[in-house]
Structures are given as C-alpha cells and as structure tokens.
Design a protein around this motif. Structure first.
Motif, PDB file in Angstrom:
ATOM      1  N   ILE A 110     -34.997  36.092  -3.540  1.00  0.00           N
ATOM      2  CA  ILE A 110     -35.016  37.551  -3.446  1.00  0.00           C
ATOM      3  C   ILE A 110     -33.671  38.119  -3.893  1.00  0.00           C
ATOM      4  N   LEU A 111     -32.587  37.512  -3.406  1.00  0.00           N
ATOM      5  CA  LEU A 111     -31.255  37.974  -3.805  1.00  0.00           C
ATOM      6  C   LEU A 111     -31.022  37.765  -5.295  1.00  0.00           C
ATOM      7  N   ASN A 112     -31.477  36.629  -5.812  1.00  0.00           N
ATOM      8  CA  ASN A 112     -31.278  36.329  -7.233  1.00  0.00           C
ATOM      9  C   ASN A 112     -32.072  37.289  -8.114  1.00  0.00           C
ATOM     10  N   ASN A 113     -33.234  37.728  -7.668  1.00  0.00           N
ATOM     11  CA  ASN A 113     -34.021  38.694  -8.441  1.00  0.00           C
ATOM     12  C   ASN A 113     -33.382  40.074  -8.411  1.00  0.00           C
ATOM     13  N   ARG A 114     -32.814  40.446  -7.271  1.00  0.00           N
ATOM     14  CA  ARG A 114     -32.216  41.781  -7.150  1.00  0.00           C
ATOM     15  C   ARG A 114     -30.854  41.862  -7.825  1.00  0.00           C
ATOM     16  N   PHE A 115     -30.052  40.805  -7.673  1.00  0.00           N
ATOM     17  CA  PHE A 115     -28.719  40.754  -8.274  1.00  0.00           C
ATOM     18  C   PHE A 115     -28.607  39.464  -9.094  1.00  0.00           C
ATOM     19  N   PRO A 116     -29.129  39.426 -10.316  1.00  0.00           N
ATOM     20  CA  PRO A 116     -29.092  38.183 -11.094  1.00  0.00           C
ATOM     21  C   PRO A 116     -27.669  37.734 -11.414  1.00  0.00           C
ATOM     22  N   ASN A 117     -27.472  36.418 -11.373  1.00  0.00           N
ATOM     23  CA  ASN A 117     -26.197  35.772 -11.724  1.00  0.00           C
ATOM     24  C   ASN A 117     -25.035  36.204 -10.839  1.00  0.00           C
ATOM     25  N   LYS A 118     -25.307  36.634  -9.636  1.00  0.00           N
ATOM     26  CA  LYS A 118     -24.241  37.061  -8.722  1.00  0.00           C
ATOM     27  C   LYS A 118     -24.024  35.967  -7.691  1.00  0.00           C
ATOM     28  N   ILE A 119     -22.766  35.557  -7.509  1.00  0.00           N
ATOM     29  CA  ILE A 119     -22.441  34.490  -6.568  1.00  0.00           C
ATOM     30  C   ILE A 119     -21.780  35.050  -5.315  1.00  0.00           C
ATOM     31  N   ASN A 120     -20.886  36.006  -5.470  1.00  0.00           N
ATOM     32  CA  ASN A 120     -20.190  36.612  -4.342  1.00  0.00           C
ATOM     33  C   ASN A 120     -20.505  38.097  -4.285  1.00  0.00           C
ATOM     34  N   TYR A 121     -20.630  38.602  -3.046  1.00  0.00           N
ATOM     35  CA  TYR A 121     -20.982  39.996  -2.816  1.00  0.00           C
ATOM     36  C   TYR A 121     -19.852  40.693  -2.077  1.00  0.00           C
ATOM     37  N   SER A 122     -19.579  41.933  -2.439  1.00  0.00           N
ATOM     38  CA  SER A 122     -18.578  42.724  -1.727  1.00  0.00           C
ATOM     39  C   SER A 122     -19.162  43.145  -0.377  1.00  0.00           C
ATOM     40  N   LEU A 123     -18.311  43.624   0.499  1.00  0.00           N
ATOM     41  CA  LEU A 123     -18.783  44.041   1.818  1.00  0.00           C
ATOM     42  C   LEU A 123     -19.753  45.213   1.724  1.00  0.00           C
ATOM     43  N   ALA A 124     -19.530  46.091   0.774  1.00  0.00           N
ATOM     44  CA  ALA A 124     -20.441  47.222   0.587  1.00  0.00           C
ATOM     45  C   ALA A 124     -21.827  46.735   0.152  1.00  0.00           C
ATOM     46  N   GLU A 125     -21.877  45.736  -0.727  1.00  0.00           N
ATOM     47  CA  GLU A 125     -23.161  45.185  -1.165  1.00  0.00           C
ATOM     48  C   GLU A 125     -23.853  44.438  -0.031  1.00  0.00           C
ATOM     49  N   VAL A 126     -23.076  43.696   0.764  1.00  0.00           N
ATOM     50  CA  VAL A 126     -23.647  42.989   1.910  1.00  0.00           C
ATOM     51  C   VAL A 126     -24.233  43.987   2.896  1.00  0.00           C
ATOM     52  N   ALA A 127     -23.503  45.051   3.167  1.00  0.00           N
ATOM     53  CA  ALA A 127     -23.999  46.081   4.077  1.00  0.00           C
ATOM     54  C   ALA A 127     -25.275  46.719   3.544  1.00  0.00           C
ATOM     55  N   GLU A 128     -25.344  46.930   2.241  1.00  0.00           N
ATOM     56  CA  GLU A 128     -26.545  47.519   1.640  1.00  0.00           C
ATOM     57  C   GLU A 128     -27.739  46.568   1.741  1.00  0.00           C
ATOM     58  N   VAL A 129     -27.534  45.292   1.434  1.00  0.00           N
ATOM     59  CA  VAL A 129     -28.629  44.318   1.477  1.00  0.00           C
ATOM     60  C   VAL A 129     -29.133  44.143   2.908  1.00  0.00           C
ATOM     61  N   LEU A 130     -28.219  44.095   3.866  1.00  0.00           N
ATOM     62  CA  LEU A 130     -28.598  43.872   5.260  1.00  0.00           C
ATOM     63  C   LEU A 130     -28.988  45.160   5.980  1.00  0.00           C
ATOM     64  N   ASN A 131     -28.805  46.297   5.313  1.00  0.00           N
ATOM     65  CA  ASN A 131     -29.083  47.603   5.890  1.00  0.00           C
ATOM     66  C   ASN A 131     -28.260  47.822   7.163  1.00  0.00           C
ATOM     67  N   LEU A 132     -26.971  47.475   7.063  1.00  0.00           N
ATOM     68  CA  LEU A 132     -26.011  47.642   8.145  1.00  0.00           C
ATOM     69  C   LEU A 132     -24.854  48.486   7.643  1.00  0.00           C
ATOM     70  N   SER A 133     -24.000  48.916   8.569  1.00  0.00           N
ATOM     71  CA  SER A 133     -22.846  49.693   8.150  1.00  0.00           C
ATOM     72  C   SER A 133     -21.741  48.770   7.645  1.00  0.00           C
ATOM     73  N   TYR A 134     -20.901  49.323   6.809  1.00  0.00           N
ATOM     74  CA  TYR A 134     -19.757  48.587   6.257  1.00  0.00           C
ATOM     75  C   TYR A 134     -18.842  48.119   7.382  1.00  0.00           C
ATOM     76  N   ASP A 135     -18.591  48.996   8.355  1.00  0.00           N
ATOM     77  CA  ASP A 135     -17.700  48.658   9.468  1.00  0.00           C
ATOM     78  C   ASP A 135     -18.258  47.516  10.317  1.00  0.00           C
ATOM     79  N   PHE A 136     -19.577  47.489  10.521  1.00  0.00           N
ATOM     80  CA  PHE A 136     -20.193  46.409  11.284  1.00  0.00           C
ATOM     81  C   PHE A 136     -20.016  45.072  10.572  1.00  0.00           C
ATOM     82  N   VAL A 137     -20.238  45.056   9.273  1.00  0.00           N
ATOM     83  CA  VAL A 137     -20.066  43.827   8.486  1.00  0.00           C
ATOM     84  C   VAL A 137     -18.616  43.376   8.531  1.00  0.00           C
TER      85      VAL A 137
END
Length: 89
Positions: free
Chosen positions: A29-56
C-alpha cells in the motif's frame, strides 16, 4: 523504472507467516502511494497514519517509533512505517 524491495519470508511458523503477509500488504500500500520512497518525513508519517505531527514527534522522542536523524530532520523507514500500520503505535 520502479524498484521492488523483496521481504524474505521466514522459514517456519504459520503465525509469523500471517504477520509477514500483513506487513507485505501494508508495504505494498505504501509502495503504491509513494513509489520508490524509502524514508518518510514526520509530516508524511503523520499524514499516512492520520495523526498529528506533534504526536509523531513525541513518539519518536519516547522511542516508540524508530527514526533516523539526517542533520536536523528525523526520517522514518518504510519498514518501520509498515510495522506501525500493522501493530499500531
């Protein structure tokens, strides 16, 4: 051309095979949404997990989410993100 990363299957145990299938599903699922991506920024992690940046950021500082520091930025590996999607924070 898109690169595929193979996750080796464990040799024994059906429960670990079930975990591998779930991890592979989230990884795909992650590979389809963000192809060829190995590392994610905190903002991207928060978006994927549907959480706040501060929580992450807080979970990274507590050690519940594994992250790599590049200069002054934290990055979360795709396998760690798939693990979080499978197991939760």
């Amino acid at each position: 051309m898109a690169k595929k990363i193979c996750i080796p299957a464990p040799s024994s145990g059906s429960s670990s095979n079930d975990q591998l299938l779930n991890s592979t599903k989230f990884f795909d699922i992650l590979n389809n949404r963000f192809p060829n991506k190995i590392n994610y920024s905190l903002a991207e992690v928060a978006e994927v997990l549907n959480l706040s940046y501060d929580f992450v950021r807080e979970k990274i500082s507590c050690g519940e989410i594994s992250a790599i520091k590049f200069g002054d930025r934290y990055m979360v590996n795709v396998f760690e993100l798939a693990r979080i999607l499978e197991e939760g924070v």
